[in-house]
Structure formats: C-alpha cells, structure tokens
Design an enzyme around this catalytic site. Structure first.
Site, mmCIF file in Angstrom:
data_model
loop_
_atom_site.group_PDB
_atom_site.id
_atom_site.type_symbol
_atom_site.label_atom_id
_atom_site.label_comp_id
_atom_site.label_asym_id
_atom_site.label_seq_id
_atom_site.Cartn_x
_atom_site.Cartn_y
_atom_site.Cartn_z
ATOM 1 C CB CYS A 115 -1.129 0.161 1.057
ATOM 2 S SG CYS A 115 -2.013 -1.566 1.513
ATOM 3 C CE LYS B 258 4.811 3.869 7.253
ATOM 4 N NZ LYS B 258 4.143 4.829 6.778
ATOM 5 C CG ASP C 150 -1.930 2.582 -3.484
ATOM 6 O OD1 ASP C 150 -1.069 2.665 -2.723
ATOM 7 O OD2 ASP C 150 -2.710 3.632 -3.801
ATOM 8 C CG ASP D 111 1.283 2.815 5.634
ATOM 9 O OD1 ASP D 111 0.461 2.882 6.907
ATOM 10 O OD2 ASP D 111 1.843 3.785 5.135
ATOM 11 C CB CYS E 168 -1.384 5.436 11.136
ATOM 12 S SG CYS E 168 -2.532 6.644 9.688
#
Length: 391
Positions: A207, A213, A231, A279, A332
């Site tokens: 992702c 990253k 993605d 992520d 996150c």
C-alpha cells in the site's frame, strides 16, 4: 482584514469543513487552500491567523459541530478578544445572542472515545491525540548525512533511536531539501524499520501511496535489490517515480492494482518476497494531530469496511511472502480492531505463522506487536506487528 473579517472567514471555512466531513468531501487543508486562492486580498498574516482559528476550533470540538459558527463560538468562550470580533460590523459575524452557546468541547465523538478506552488507551493519553504535531524529517542517506542536513537547519534536533531522523521547529522551510530529506513523522520512520530490510532483498510495499515508506525502505537497502511499490490509487502512485528519481533510488518498480483482485497482477511475486510491508488503509486515529477533522469523518460503518479491507490485504500479503520471510502489518490507528485484533485473527487463519515483536526503541508491547502513541512516544499513533512465515 479586520479581526471581525478574519473571524467570519474562519466561520465560512468551518462550514465547508463540517459539510465535507459529513459528505466525504475534501480535507481541511485543501478547502483552506481553495478558499484563499479566490481571495487575493488576504495577506499572509490574514491567512495564517484564519488558519489558526480554524484549527483551534476543529481541535476544540470532539463531535462534529452543527455549524462553523458553533465551532468558533466554542473557542470564543475562552478567548475574549475573539468573542469581541462577533460585533456585526463590516464583514464580521453577527453578535453573540444572549442564550447562544458554542459547540460542546471534547476530544472525539463518544463512540470513538469508548473504542479507544476499550483498546487500552488511558485517559491521560487521550488529550495528546489532538495536540499539534511536530515537523520531522528523514534524511536520505543515499544522498546526504544527518549531520550535514542538521547544519543547514536552525533548531534541528536528532531523534533518539532513529539515526536518520531530525525534528525541526514548526514552520521550517524544507522545500530546498527535496531528494536529500523527506518530511516523515518519527513514528512512521520507526515502524518502517520493523521490516529489517537488507541490501539485495526483494520487498513489496503493498500500500505504497505516494511512496514515503518505499523510499525509506530503499535507503535501508542501500538501493540494492528490488522493491515493488503497489497501490490501487493511480494518482498517489504516480507521485512516487519523480520522488524516487530525486532521491537517487533506482530499485523501485510501481504497479497499479485492482481493488479486490490484487493477486491477479502479482503472480510472479507469489512466494518470492523477503518482506511484505502493509501500511494499510485505516481509521487514522493515530494522526488526528495532523488531520483533526478526521474525527468527524469516521463512522462505525466506515470502520467496519476498513477492518475488512485490512484483513483482505493481510491474506494477499501472505501469498507473496517466501517461506521464512516476513510480513509487517502497520496501521496509523490506536483501535484494537485494526491492530491487535487483526494480528490475532491472521494467526488463527494461518497455522504455522508466528509473531516476532519488533524492537524499535519506540512504542510499548501491545498484543503481539508494538503500539506508539503521541503522549508516550511524541509521534503519531501506530500499531506495528512483524509476522513470520514458516520455512
């Protein structure tokens, strides 16, 4: 602009932001940029003051307010100077009526506060979720050294346990450092280290988005090996190649994936990746310091969809990891449904896989992974777990 005119501008912007939060529209920063693009008369000080008023109001209101006026009145209740701007003169807002009250102050919608507490967040940690975030950089060691960059930036401070990280005073202009350093929260840098990516490895960033990253992984690998950055959002993924070129990264291939059918485009990577980093799309409850209006956007139904997407991506990633390789799950978010619970469910569905808790110098053990919080780590909030496929 006069103080009343600035207050009225903040109200108008808050009305737009409240409506966008309810209807899935543009982010606050985007709306603020559009607003001032058509109001050239507003000087830089006006824009700065209005922006500060808008974000003070957003941070003040836990629940989505009924209107921009109600949101700003919540701030005016503690700010006599702002209250005086409600005078009805010129371009200013109408006077405050005798019985008029602002929106109720709070940290987040009640249902989200309940989930955060149920996920082990202490009451003392909650206020930090909506504090202002610092400005952090990751120095790109392919092109520069941290000491070299720090010497160019007044007030730059090294961040313990992150050899490539610098923390800067708010408002520092870093545009001239493109390619030499990337704006990246210290927590985001730390969780990327959980991959333990090495030169010569084959790594998938499942992702990748705009590639923050991905570029960190490439630097860890000394730009040796191969990284597949994937993605489902074409616009975000297209931003990665020029960033990689500026950073001196030559080992990244980008690949656009079809949502729900990702493995169709990843056949040659099955059982071949040394590490897959996810992520994952998430609630963003760990990033409210940067996007405080996100508290108003999340709904139980949207959270449920995000949890389902994360589980799907974990299953896709498991197909790509080679025997003995690793899968790193990052969100996150501070909600257990997206972190601790996802890992437990994955291990139940994949016999033989094991959890190998990262050692990062950040975070505290949470379930089979680590959790970073703004109050404890002075970073955005994250959950990270490293999972190992049996040989």
């Amino acid at each position: 602009m006069t103080p009343p005119a600035r207050a009225q501008a903040a109200i108008e912007l808050l009305d737009q932001i409240v409506a966008a939060a309810e209807g899935g529209g543009a982010a606050a920063d985007t709306l603020i940029g559009r607003y001032f693009a058509t109001r050239r008369y507003a000087g830089s000080k006006d824009r700065r003051v209005v922006r500060e008023l808008v974000y003070r109001a957003i941070r003040r209101c836990g629940e989505r307010p009924a209107s921009g006026r109600a949101a700003l009145l919540a701030v005016a209740g503690d700010d006599a100077e702002l209250g005086a701007a409600f005078d009805g003169s010129g371009h200013g807002p109408a006077p405050i009526a005798a019985q008029e009250r602002g929106a109720e102050p709070g940290l987040a919608p009640a249902w989200l506060l309940d989930l955060l507490r149920a996920s082990g967040l202490g009451q003392d940690e909650l206020p930090a979720l909506v504090d202002r975030a610092p400005l952090d950089l990751r120095v790109n060691r392919l092109r520069a050294e941290p000491d070299e960059i720090a010497a160019q930036l007044a007030g730059a401070e090294a961040i313990a346990a992150l050899p490539d990280a610098l923390r800067l005073p708010a408002g520092t202009d870093v545009a001239a450092l493109a390619g030499l350093a990337e704006v990246q929260d210290a927590g985001s840098q730390a969780v990327t280290l959980a991959s333990v990516a090495q030169p010569g490895q084959h790594v998938v960033d499942l992702c990748a988005g705009g590639g923050g990253k991905t570029l960190a992984l490439a630097a860890m690998m000394g730009s040796q090996g191969a990284i597949l950055a994937c993605d489902t959002d074409r616009g975000r993924l297209q931003r990665l190649p020029p960033r990689a070129e500026r950073a001196g990264v030559t080992i990244v291939e980008t690949r656009l994936l079809n949502p729900g059918r990702e493995l169709e485009a990843l056949g040659e990577w099955r059982d071949g990746a040394d590490c897959v980093l996810i992520d994952a799309p998430c609630s963003g409850t760990g990033t409210w310091r940067r996007n405080p209006e996100a508290r108003w956007r999340l709904t139980p139904a949207r959270l449920e969809r995000l949890v389902a997407t994360q589980a799907h991506l974990l299953a896709v990633a498991a197909e790509l990891v080679r025997p003995g390789g690793t899968l790193v799950h990052v969100v996150c978010s501070l909600l257990d449904a997206e972190g601790r619970g996802q890992v437990q469910d994955f291990l139940s569905a994949h016999p033989g896989w094991t959890a190998d808790r990262p050692k990062l110098g950040f975070g505290r053990p949470h379930g089979l992974g680590l959790r970073l919080t703004p109050a404890y780590d002075r970073t955005d909030g994250f959950f990270v777990a490293r999972l190992k496929r049996p040989c």
